[in-house]
Design a protein around this motif. Structure first.
Motif, PDB file in Angstrom:
ATOM      1  N   ALA A  17      59.296  59.233  31.381  1.00 31.26           N
ATOM      2  CA  ALA A  17      59.412  60.519  30.700  1.00 31.26           C
ATOM      3  C   ALA A  17      59.438  61.633  31.734  1.00 31.26           C
ATOM      4  N   ALA A  18      60.167  62.702  31.434  1.00 30.68           N
ATOM      5  CA  ALA A  18      60.184  63.904  32.276  1.00 30.68           C
ATOM      6  C   ALA A  18      60.269  65.112  31.348  1.00 30.68           C
ATOM      7  N   PRO A  19      59.483  66.162  31.624  1.00 30.74           N
ATOM      8  CA  PRO A  19      59.399  67.280  30.697  1.00 30.74           C
ATOM      9  C   PRO A  19      60.435  68.366  30.921  1.00 30.74           C
ATOM     10  N   GLY A  20      60.663  69.152  29.883  1.00 33.44           N
ATOM     11  CA  GLY A  20      61.300  70.445  30.055  1.00 33.44           C
ATOM     12  C   GLY A  20      60.286  71.408  30.653  1.00 33.44           C
ATOM     13  N   ARG A  21      60.702  72.649  30.829  1.00 34.03           N
ATOM     14  CA  ARG A  21      59.781  73.618  31.421  1.00 34.03           C
ATOM     15  C   ARG A  21      59.975  74.980  30.786  1.00 34.03           C
ATOM     16  N   VAL A  22      58.930  75.784  30.874  1.00 34.46           N
ATOM     17  CA  VAL A  22      59.051  77.204  30.564  1.00 34.46           C
ATOM     18  C   VAL A  22      58.534  77.939  31.797  1.00 34.46           C
ATOM     19  N   ASN A  23      59.212  78.982  32.182  1.00 33.00           N
ATOM     20  CA  ASN A  23      58.856  79.700  33.409  1.00 33.00           C
ATOM     21  C   ASN A  23      58.007  80.914  33.067  1.00 33.00           C
ATOM     22  N   LEU A  24      56.774  80.936  33.553  1.00 35.36           N
ATOM     23  CA  LEU A  24      55.914  82.083  33.291  1.00 35.36           C
ATOM     24  C   LEU A  24      56.522  83.363  33.855  1.00 35.36           C
ATOM     25  N   PRO A  42      55.181  70.065  26.824  1.00 35.23           N
ATOM     26  CA  PRO A  42      54.879  68.735  26.287  1.00 35.23           C
ATOM     27  C   PRO A  42      56.131  68.018  25.774  1.00 35.23           C
ATOM     28  N   HIS A  43      57.216  68.746  25.628  1.00 33.95           N
ATOM     29  CA  HIS A  43      58.482  68.156  25.191  1.00 33.95           C
ATOM     30  C   HIS A  43      59.132  67.435  26.378  1.00 33.95           C
ATOM     31  N   THR A  44      59.623  66.213  26.152  1.00 33.38           N
ATOM     32  CA  THR A  44      60.141  65.401  27.246  1.00 33.38           C
ATOM     33  C   THR A  44      61.466  64.724  26.897  1.00 33.38           C
ATOM     34  N   ALA A  45      62.197  64.391  27.955  1.00 35.30           N
ATOM     35  CA  ALA A  45      63.272  63.407  27.855  1.00 35.30           C
ATOM     36  C   ALA A  45      62.659  62.058  28.234  1.00 35.30           C
ATOM     37  N   ARG A  46      62.930  61.035  27.426  1.00 40.40           N
ATOM     38  CA  ARG A  46      62.365  59.711  27.658  1.00 40.40           C
ATOM     39  C   ARG A  46      63.495  58.702  27.854  1.00 40.40           C
ATOM     40  N   ALA A  47      63.286  57.764  28.757  1.00 40.64           N
ATOM     41  CA  ALA A  47      64.309  56.769  29.064  1.00 40.64           C
ATOM     42  C   ALA A  47      63.691  55.384  29.132  1.00 40.64           C
ATOM     43  N   ALA A  48      64.287  54.447  28.422  1.00 31.82           N
ATOM     44  CA  ALA A  48      64.009  53.029  28.616  1.00 31.82           C
ATOM     45  C   ALA A  48      65.174  52.477  29.429  1.00 31.82           C
ATOM     46  N   VAL A  49      64.879  51.729  30.480  1.00 31.84           N
ATOM     47  CA  VAL A  49      65.913  51.376  31.454  1.00 31.84           C
ATOM     48  C   VAL A  49      65.780  49.926  31.892  1.00 31.84           C
ATOM     49  N   ILE A 109      68.220  56.766  25.952  1.00 30.39           N
ATOM     50  CA  ILE A 109      67.651  58.100  26.143  1.00 30.39           C
ATOM     51  C   ILE A 109      67.258  58.702  24.794  1.00 30.39           C
ATOM     52  N   ASP A 110      66.095  59.329  24.776  1.00 31.07           N
ATOM     53  CA  ASP A 110      65.682  60.123  23.624  1.00 31.07           C
ATOM     54  C   ASP A 110      65.020  61.382  24.177  1.00 31.07           C
ATOM     55  N   SER A 111      65.180  62.508  23.502  1.00 32.56           N
ATOM     56  CA  SER A 111      64.611  63.753  24.017  1.00 32.56           C
ATOM     57  C   SER A 111      64.260  64.685  22.876  1.00 32.56           C
ATOM     58  N   ASP A 112      63.107  65.359  23.016  1.00 26.84           N
ATOM     59  CA  ASP A 112      62.768  66.423  22.073  1.00 26.84           C
ATOM     60  C   ASP A 112      62.702  67.785  22.771  1.00 26.84           C
ATOM     61  N   VAL A 113      63.286  67.875  23.989  1.00 28.70           N
ATOM     62  CA  VAL A 113      63.404  69.173  24.657  1.00 28.70           C
ATOM     63  C   VAL A 113      64.563  69.920  23.989  1.00 28.70           C
ATOM     64  N   PRO A 114      64.307  71.090  23.407  1.00 26.45           N
ATOM     65  CA  PRO A 114      65.396  71.807  22.735  1.00 26.45           C
ATOM     66  C   PRO A 114      66.556  72.084  23.695  1.00 26.45           C
ATOM     67  N   GLY A 118      67.214  77.351  27.152  1.00 22.31           N
ATOM     68  CA  GLY A 118      66.673  77.835  28.416  1.00 22.31           C
ATOM     69  C   GLY A 118      65.383  77.144  28.804  1.00 22.31           C
ATOM     70  N   LEU A 119      65.186  75.912  28.329  1.00 22.50           N
ATOM     71  CA  LEU A 119      63.949  75.171  28.584  1.00 22.50           C
ATOM     72  C   LEU A 119      64.186  73.928  29.430  1.00 22.50           C
ATOM     73  N   SER A 120      65.336  73.882  30.079  1.00 19.52           N
ATOM     74  CA  SER A 120      65.645  72.847  31.082  1.00 19.52           C
ATOM     75  C   SER A 120      65.781  71.446  30.499  1.00 19.52           C
ATOM     76  N   SER A 121      66.476  71.337  29.392  1.00 18.51           N
ATOM     77  CA  SER A 121      66.726  70.005  28.840  1.00 18.51           C
ATOM     78  C   SER A 121      67.558  69.159  29.795  1.00 18.51           C
ATOM     79  N   SER A 122      68.494  69.775  30.514  1.00 13.20           N
ATOM     80  CA  SER A 122      69.329  69.014  31.443  1.00 13.20           C
ATOM     81  C   SER A 122      68.508  68.527  32.633  1.00 13.20           C
ATOM     82  N   ALA A 123      67.616  69.374  33.164  1.00 14.73           N
ATOM     83  CA  ALA A 123      66.774  68.952  34.289  1.00 14.73           C
ATOM     84  C   ALA A 123      65.846  67.820  33.872  1.00 14.73           C
ATOM     85  N   ALA A 124      65.319  67.880  32.647  1.00 16.72           N
ATOM     86  CA  ALA A 124      64.457  66.798  32.166  1.00 16.72           C
ATOM     87  C   ALA A 124      65.218  65.480  32.138  1.00 16.72           C
TER      88      ALA A 124
END
Length: 376
Positions: A17-24, A42-49, A109-114, A118-124
């Motif tokens: 799992a890897a999370p999205g982010r919000v920038n303070l 707490p929202h993440t992209a998850r991968a079974a590989v 792949i499954d993800s709940d990062v919107p 602007g919450l970095s779904s691609s980076a996750a």
């Protein structure tokens, strides 16, 4: 809802799992060698590989159309893959370009990062694939090294000239903290962010809008910053002290001055925010957030009517401060609110959007979470 076995006919080697982010605070400073202060969601992209030995990369996303995309690892080239699949493909390409002898895989792949928020779904997505490959191939790469691989993937393969903040946040953030990152040398420090202990919450307001202006504007902004640094004889705008800002602006063309003013003042806001967190004054972040939004709106000009309305309404409804977060032209707004005011601020923004004729925003509280990791 499917799972790895139903799609690929066998069990995965593991899950990551890897999370999205919000920038303070610290927006558009990362590609200027500056400071940033993100937290992982707490929202993440998850991968079974599972590894493959035939050179095929097979990709399935729970957010996709149900099909499996098949790609030849040896044939991966920038611009050759479309849609969501280009992000995992880019990471495999970037690892191979860096000299790592990695091959194919089955990836679920499954993800709940919107997305588009602007919450970095691609980076996750990039970081979860990089973390999985690092483990499965025993590459021994550190979290910052994997972040650089993921950034290279997005820059050179996907074609987005982003800085390294999103990938570093997804890889390196710690639960309960904000990541104080120097994007020049990648030195970092986890700054405690005990929101609950101070009776505070972070409210994320996803405006659900993304304006087309963002497509080429990001690259234009970065080019403008680099041009300004060149004219000032600096390696990057990070090297311009705030005390010399006004003198430096007089030496620049009028169209570059607002960009420079934002980058320099935003860097100062990051350092001030870190000082406040170190001193335990979390409520003091509020005015810094609001000042950051004004700078992004008036100087950098990457805000839009929806994010302006969300930020202003949040403050009017009792938030201690609010600002847009992410690259701009839509996306999300971050508001710092007292615990008891969370619902009233969210409701006020939703009402304001309805009255303005906008679609209802999505709102949720964000708790600082952990970075990329193996989960099974």
């Amino acid at each position: 809802m499917t799972d790895f076995q139903s799609v690929f006919g066998a069990a995965p080697a593991g899950g990551w799992a890897a999370p999205g982010r919000v920038n303070l605070i610290g927006e558009h400073t990362d590609y200027n060698d500056g400071f940033v202060l993100p937290v992982a969601l707490p929202h993440t992209a998850r991968a079974a590989v599972r590894r493959r030995d035939d050179g095929l990369l097979r990709l399935h996303s729970e957010q996709g159309d149900g099909t499996v995309t098949e790609l030849g690892v040896a044939e991966l080239t920038p611009g050759a893959v479309d849609g969501w699949a280009k992000y995992p493909a880019a990471v495999v390409w970037a690892l191979r370009e860096a000299g790592h002898e990695v091959g194919g895989a089955d990836l679920w792949i499954d993800s709940d990062v919107p997305t588009g928020a602007g919450l970095s779904s691609s980076a996750a997505l990039e970081c979860v694939v990089a973390t999985a490959y690092n483990d499965l191939h025993e590459l021994g790469l550190t979290a910052p090294e994997l972040a650089l691989i993921a950034q290279r993937a997005e820059n050179a393969f996907v074609g987005v000239p982003c800085g390294v903040m999103d990938q570093m946040a997804s890889m390196c953030c710690a639960e309960g903290g904000a990541l104080f990152l120097d994007t020049r040398d990648l030195s970092q420090r986890q700054v405690p962010l005990d929101l609950a202990g101070h009776g505070l919450r972070l409210l994320v307001i996803d405006t659900r809008v993304k304006h087309d202006l963002a497509d080429g504007a990001y690259a234009e902004l970065r080019a403008g910053c680099e041009r300004a640094a060149e004219l000032l004889g600096l390696r990057a705008l990070r090297d311009l002290p705030a005390a010399r800002l006004e003198t430096a602006l007089d030496r620049l063309p009028a169209e570059l001055r607002p960009l420079v003013r934002h980058v320099v003042t935003e860097g100062a806001r990051v350092e001030r925010a870190v000082a406040l967190l170190d001193a335990g004054d979390l409520a003091g972040l509020g005015p810094i957030l609001t000042a950051g939004h004004a700078s992004l709106r008036d100087d950098y000009r990457v805000s839009c009517p929806e994010t302006d309305l969300a930020a202003a309404t949040a403050v009017q409804a009792g938030a201690l401060g609010a600002r847009m977060t992410g690259g701009g032209f839509g996306g999300s707004v971050l508001a710092l609110v007292e615990d008891g005011a969370l619902d009233q601020v969210a409701a006020a923004v939703t009402t304001a959007f309805t009255e303005a004729g906008y679609a209802a925003p999505r709102t949720f509280a964000a708790t600082p979470a952990a970075g990329a990791r193996r989960i099974s």
